[in-house]
Enzyme design. Structure first.
Site, PDB file in Angstrom:
ATOM      1  N   ARG A 143      23.550  63.431  39.465  1.00  0.00           N
ATOM      2  CA  ARG A 143      24.232  62.387  39.778  1.00  0.00           C
ATOM      3  C   ARG A 143      23.385  61.390  40.701  1.00  0.00           C
ATOM      4  NH1 ARG A 143      27.957  65.645  43.463  1.00  0.00           N
ATOM      5  NH2 ARG A 143      28.457  63.307  44.269  1.00  0.00           N
ATOM      6  N   LYS A 168      29.868  74.952  47.840  1.00  0.00           N
ATOM      7  CA  LYS A 168      29.019  75.581  48.520  1.00  0.00           C
ATOM      8  C   LYS A 168      29.518  76.395  49.752  1.00  0.00           C
ATOM      9  CE  LYS A 168      26.635  71.755  48.335  1.00  0.00           C
ATOM     10  NZ  LYS A 168      26.004  70.574  48.002  1.00  0.00           N
ATOM     11  N   HIS A 172      31.553  72.795  58.609  1.00  0.00           N
ATOM     12  CA  HIS A 172      30.567  72.127  57.606  1.00  0.00           C
ATOM     13  C   HIS A 172      30.753  70.602  58.237  1.00  0.00           C
ATOM     14  CE1 HIS A 172      28.075  70.498  54.402  1.00  0.00           C
ATOM     15  NE2 HIS A 172      28.962  69.367  54.257  1.00  0.00           N
ATOM     16  N   ASP A 202      26.401  73.373  40.901  1.00  0.00           N
ATOM     17  CA  ASP A 202      26.383  72.028  41.874  1.00  0.00           C
ATOM     18  C   ASP A 202      24.775  71.489  42.373  1.00  0.00           C
ATOM     19  OD1 ASP A 202      27.394  70.363  44.012  1.00  0.00           O
ATOM     20  OD2 ASP A 202      26.055  71.430  45.229  1.00  0.00           O
ATOM     21  N   SER A 248      31.644  69.606  45.517  1.00  0.00           N
ATOM     22  CA  SER A 248      30.246  69.881  45.493  1.00  0.00           C
ATOM     23  C   SER A 248      30.275  70.499  47.156  1.00  0.00           C
ATOM     24  CB  SER A 248      29.382  68.591  45.475  1.00  0.00           C
ATOM     25  OG  SER A 248      28.117  68.993  46.280  1.00  0.00           O
TER      26      SER A 248
HETATM   27  N1  URA Z   1      26.602  66.449  50.090  1.00  0.00           N
HETATM   28  C1  URA Z   1      26.697  67.331  48.984  1.00  0.00           C
HETATM   29  O1  URA Z   1      26.648  68.554  49.382  1.00  0.00           O
HETATM   30  N2  URA Z   1      27.237  67.062  47.897  1.00  0.00           N
HETATM   31  C2  URA Z   1      27.646  65.783  47.363  1.00  0.00           C
HETATM   32  O2  URA Z   1      27.941  65.494  46.568  1.00  0.00           O
HETATM   33  C3  URA Z   1      27.385  64.691  48.382  1.00  0.00           C
HETATM   34  C4  URA Z   1      26.806  64.862  49.772  1.00  0.00           C
END
Ligand code: URA
Ligand code: CA
Length: 433
Positions: free
Chosen positions: A168, A187, A82, A161, A183
């Site tokens: 957020r 994923k 990632h 999320d 977060s």
């Molecule tokens: N990228 C994400 O996937 N989540 C966040 O909270 C910030 C950046």
């Protein structure tokens, strides 16, 4: 349990228990907990942080909020990579076939999304015929056979999320290390990764502009990974200037091909070798970084990396003859030089501004509905530290528009030419294992 009591607990700096965190995430996902209470909790977390245990439980609860991809039918340890995002980041296109060539199974689920250029899938679609509309069984079969396949995003992954990130965004709570870390990790885990390599970018073009903050985020994610049973390693890498030379979809495919042959930009190759070595180690195909790196260099040299890329493209409908004849890729009508107006040294290339310039040419999506022009983009010829002479071409625009004044103006704002020599910035600031 009452949400108001849990908000108060976090507001007072106390630790939330596992069942309390599960109550919150479940309730928020199914709509029993309203946005205003979740906003208050996010702000309390923003100020009072979360312990390691809270972070791990928060991540797991978000993973459990939706579908989870089951990759257990694929042999071997599935390592995912990632990146926190940058400009012209061609690493995924290189890394996937590169590590697959040494036997690391790459089962990539990828999206399109918004940005300066398209996502990995958009870039690959520059290869005529290539498609990611394959079903799950075929996907698994291909990974077992070729060690590599890419499928489009499907399923309802981490809905908690998705909802919380949106909240957020409008409550000034995005920039919180525990919330960002959980977060991102949720994923990756929901997408089926057994182990994870993180490329955390730092510098003007990155989400985390300061190295210290990037390191804090990287350490937080590595810790979460280890605490939830997914071995994780991270690299802090530079995004103060774009990575490699190419920013644009087909242009990046060409750059990836060059790099797989060991003829790519030095910085892109180096970062791919660093991240790739971590992937090889996490997949338990090598014991040391040095051994892993040598394996990757070997397949670049002996052609197995590029052959793996061809096999992968062919298996998903792509015309692999493109690889040996890159002129078959979509090509823009015009090549327009961006020329230096004075002698000196490149001291800065604002990655973000170059990204916007590429987007103005049509390389990326500004909104979900925008169409991408796969042929267009920017190729840089000069990077930070390079000497330039007045009249020299610093970058080439690949454009399907004839008038590019606005793009040239953007580039002019992105580049700084200094009269004194400037050192190139470091590429990798830190490795966290
Ligand atoms: N990228 C994400 O996937 N989540 C966040 O909270 C910030 C950046
Ligand atoms: Ca690039």
């Amino acid at each position: 349990m009452r949400m108001v009591d849990l908000i108060e607990k976090k507001r007072n700096g106390l630790e939330l228990a596992k069942d309390e965190i599960e109550f919150i995430i479940e309730g928020y996902t199914n709509g029993n907990i309203p946005d205003y209470q979740m906003s208050a909790l996010a702000m309390a977390i923003y100020f009072n942080d979360m312990t390691e245990e809270e972070r791990a439980n928060f991540t797991k609860a978000m993973v459990d909020s939706g579908d989870k991809i089951d990759l257990s039918a694929i042999e071997g340890i599935k390592v995912d990579k990632h990146s926190t995002g940058g400009v012209g980041d061609t690493t995924t296109l290189v890394l996937a076939p590169l590590v697959a060539a040494v036997g690391v199974p790459v089962a990539k689920m990828s999206g399109r999304g918004l940005g300066h250029t398209g996502g990995t899938i958009d870039k690959l679609e520059a290869v005529p015929g290539f498609h990611v509309e394959i079903d799950k069984d075929e996907f698994i079969e291909l990974v077992n056979k070729n060690k590599i396949a890419v499928i489009g995003q499907s399923g309802n992954l981490t809905p908690a999320d998705k909802k919380l990130y949106g909240l957020r965004d409008v409550t000034a709570t995005v920039n919180s290390i525990p919330l960002i870390a959980s977060s991102i990790m949720s994923k990756k885990i929901a997408a089926g990764a057994d182990a994870i390599v993180l490329d955390v970018k730092t510098g003007a073009g990155a989400f985390m502009t300061e190295v210290e903050k990037a390191e804090e985020l990287a350490r937080a994610m590595v810790k979460i990974g280890k605490n939830v049973g997914r071995n994780t390693m991270a690299v802090i890498s530079d995004m103060s200037q774009p990575l490699g030379f190419a920013i644009g979809n087909a242009l990046e495919v060409k750059e990836a091909v060059d790099t797989l042959r060991g003829e790519g930009p030095e910085d892109l190759e180096e970062l791919c070798l660093t991240l790739g070595s971590f992937m090889v180690m996490l997949a338990k195909k090598a014991d040391t970084k040095e051994e892993a790196r040598q394996m990757l260099l070997d397949v670049m040299k002996n052609g197995e990396a590029i052959d793996t890329f061809k096999t992968f493209l062919r298996a998903q409908g792509g015309d692999e003859t493109v690889i040996d004849d890159l002129s078959k890729l979509p090509t823009a009508k015009h090549e327009i030089p961006f020329i230096a107006e004075k002698d000196g040294y490149v001291s800065e290339i604002k990655a973000n501004e170059v990204g916007i310039a590429a987007m103005l040419l049509g390389a990326g999506r500004a909104t979900k509905e925008s169409e991408i022009d796969l042929a267009v983009g920017i190729v840089l010829h000069k990077k930070v530290g390079d000497e330039v002479e007045s009249g020299e071409t610093i970058a080439t625009l690949h454009s399907n528009q004839e008038t590019v004044d606005e793009v040239l103006k953007k580039l002019d704002g992105a580049y700084t030419i200094s009269s004194v020599k400037v050192a190139a910035p470091p590429l990798v600031y830190k490795e966290i294992m």
